[in-house]
Design an enzyme around this catalytic site. Structure first.
Site, short mmCIF file in Angstrom:
data_model
loop_
_atom_site.label_atom_id
_atom_site.label_comp_id
_atom_site.label_asym_id
_atom_site.label_seq_id
_atom_site.Cartn_x
_atom_site.Cartn_y
_atom_site.Cartn_z
N ASP A 1 0.87 -1.17 0.00
CA ASP A 1 0.00 0.00 0.00
C ASP A 1 0.92 1.24 0.00
O ASP A 1 2.10 1.13 0.35
CB ASP A 1 -0.89 -0.03 1.24
CG ASP A 1 -1.68 1.24 1.41
OD1 ASP A 1 -2.36 1.64 0.46
OD2 ASP A 1 -1.60 1.86 2.50
N ASP B 1 -0.13 5.12 0.88
CA ASP B 1 -0.34 6.11 1.95
C ASP B 1 -0.29 5.44 3.32
O ASP B 1 -1.14 4.60 3.64
CB ASP B 1 -1.71 6.77 1.77
CG ASP B 1 -1.85 7.54 0.46
OD1 ASP B 1 -0.89 8.23 0.08
OD2 ASP B 1 -2.92 7.45 -0.17
N GLY C 1 -7.54 3.72 3.13
CA GLY C 1 -7.73 2.73 2.07
C GLY C 1 -8.96 2.95 1.20
O GLY C 1 -9.14 2.30 0.19
N SER D 1 -5.29 5.37 -4.27
CA SER D 1 -5.10 6.79 -4.57
C SER D 1 -4.87 7.09 -6.05
O SER D 1 -4.04 6.46 -6.70
CB SER D 1 -3.91 7.34 -3.78
OG SER D 1 -3.66 8.66 -4.18
N ARG D 2 -5.60 8.11 -6.53
CA ARG D 2 -5.37 8.61 -7.89
C ARG D 2 -4.12 9.48 -7.95
O ARG D 2 -3.66 9.85 -9.03
CB ARG D 2 -6.58 9.41 -8.35
CG ARG D 2 -7.80 8.55 -8.57
CD ARG D 2 -9.02 9.37 -8.91
NE ARG D 2 -10.17 8.53 -9.14
CZ ARG D 2 -10.55 8.09 -10.35
NH1 ARG D 2 -9.89 8.44 -11.41
NH2 ARG D 2 -11.60 7.31 -10.46
N ASN D 3 -3.58 9.84 -6.81
CA ASN D 3 -2.36 10.65 -6.77
C ASN D 3 -1.10 9.80 -6.71
O ASN D 3 0.00 10.34 -6.57
CB ASN D 3 -2.40 11.58 -5.55
CG ASN D 3 -3.42 12.70 -5.70
OD1 ASN D 3 -3.31 13.52 -6.60
ND2 ASN D 3 -4.44 12.73 -4.84
N ASP E 1 -1.67 -0.58 6.05
CA ASP E 1 -1.89 0.13 7.32
C ASP E 1 -3.39 0.37 7.55
O ASP E 1 -3.75 1.03 8.52
CB ASP E 1 -1.16 1.48 7.33
CG ASP E 1 -1.85 2.50 6.45
OD1 ASP E 1 -2.22 2.14 5.31
OD2 ASP E 1 -2.03 3.64 6.90
C1 BG6 Z 1 -5.79 5.79 -0.04
C2 BG6 Z 1 -5.89 6.51 1.27
O1 BG6 Z 1 -4.49 5.35 -0.24
O2 BG6 Z 1 -6.16 6.65 -1.11
C3 BG6 Z 1 -7.27 7.09 1.46
O3 BG6 Z 1 -5.62 5.59 2.33
C4 BG6 Z 1 -7.61 7.99 0.26
O4 BG6 Z 1 -7.30 7.83 2.66
C5 BG6 Z 1 -7.48 7.18 -1.02
O5 BG6 Z 1 -8.94 8.49 0.39
C6 BG6 Z 1 -7.78 8.02 -2.28
O6 BG6 Z 1 -6.76 8.97 -2.44
P1 BG6 Z 1 -6.76 10.12 -3.53
O7 BG6 Z 1 -5.33 10.58 -3.51
O8 BG6 Z 1 -7.15 9.52 -4.83
O9 BG6 Z 1 -7.71 11.17 -3.05
MG MG Z 2 -2.73 3.18 3.56
#
Ligand code: BG6
Ligand code: MG
Length: 214
Positions: free
Chosen positions: A8, A10, A45, A115-117, A169
């Site tokens: 994972d 974040d 997550g 996450s999209r980031n 996590d």
């Molecule tokens: C996960 C995080 O990795 O990504 C979440 O644990 C988060 O808290 C999710 O909401 C989506 O992230 P993002 O960057 O696309 O807003």
């Molecule tokens: Mg995480």
């Protein structure tokens, strides 16, 4: 025998879980919605939109789809501003040692994140080229606890699910690993999760040998 490890992002590889919390807290304050770190634990997550829905459980009015889209974007802008401060120094303790050790042992390594980031974060911390594959929120329809993100990572690496180990996590991520038929190491916030095969406070406490013998 473990042939691949799916990390994972974040809260496992990097400290961005705290940035997510700060972004949501700022948005909740602006909207006058009660939010705290206990509620924040439920967002780990979970996708951006599903996170917003959890936050809106405490709202005193309903929000239109357009308002929700604006709020999710506003939070993401706060979050992205914090991401710009990221450097390799924000990689969590033990991560680099494990990545090197796993690669030296011939084990494939992947990222599996909702996450999209993800691509931006990996670039900021200098790990864009450190994984065999990246499976993230841009490529999936259902976020954790659905197993899709981990099954996609395994398929891209051509490793059967039962030979993959997930590092998580988030309780939602541990459940996703279980549903994928993968082993799981739970760290940080999920360190007490009884569904994991191994629990640790930090990756600093974990050796490659321990992982490969799970
Ligand atoms: C996960 C995080 O990795 O990504 C979440 O644990 C988060 O808290 C999710 O909401 C989506 O992230 P993002 O960057 O696309 O807003
Ligand atoms: Mg995480």
């Amino acid at each position: 025998m473990i042939k691949a490890v799916i990390f994972d992002l974040d809260g496992v590889i990097v400290t961005t879980d705290e940035f997510h919390y700060q972004g949501w807290q700022k948005l909740a304050n602006e909207e006058g919605i009660f939010f705290n770190r206990t509620i924040n634990e439920r967002l780990r997550g979970v996708s951006r939109f599903e996170s917003l829905e959890i936050i809106l459980e405490k709202a005193t009015r309903t929000y239109s789809h357009e308002e929700k889209a604006e709020m999710a974007e506003r939070k993401n802008n706060y979050y992205r501003a914090l991401l710009h401060t990221l450097t390799p120094a924000d990689i969590l303790p033990g991560v680099l040692k494990l990545l090197t050790g796993l690669r030296n042992a011939g084990i494939k390594v992947a990222v599996g994140s909702s996450s999209r980031n993800t691509p931006f974060i990996l670039e900021k911390i200098g790990l864009s080229r450190s994984f065999d594959t990246v499976s993230d929120g841009n490529q999936i329809k259902k976020s954790k606890p659905d197993p899709e993100v981990f099954l996609l990572a395994a398929a891209k690496m051509q490793v059967p699910a039962d030979q993959c180990l997930v590092v998580e996590d988030a309780d939602a991520g541990v459940e996703a690993a279980n549903r994928a038929g993968m082993k799981c190491l739970a760290v940080g916030s999920a360190r007490s999760n009884p569904l994991a095969n191994m629990n640790a406070n930090s990756l600093n406490e974990v050796s490659v040998d321990q992982l490969l013998n799970l």
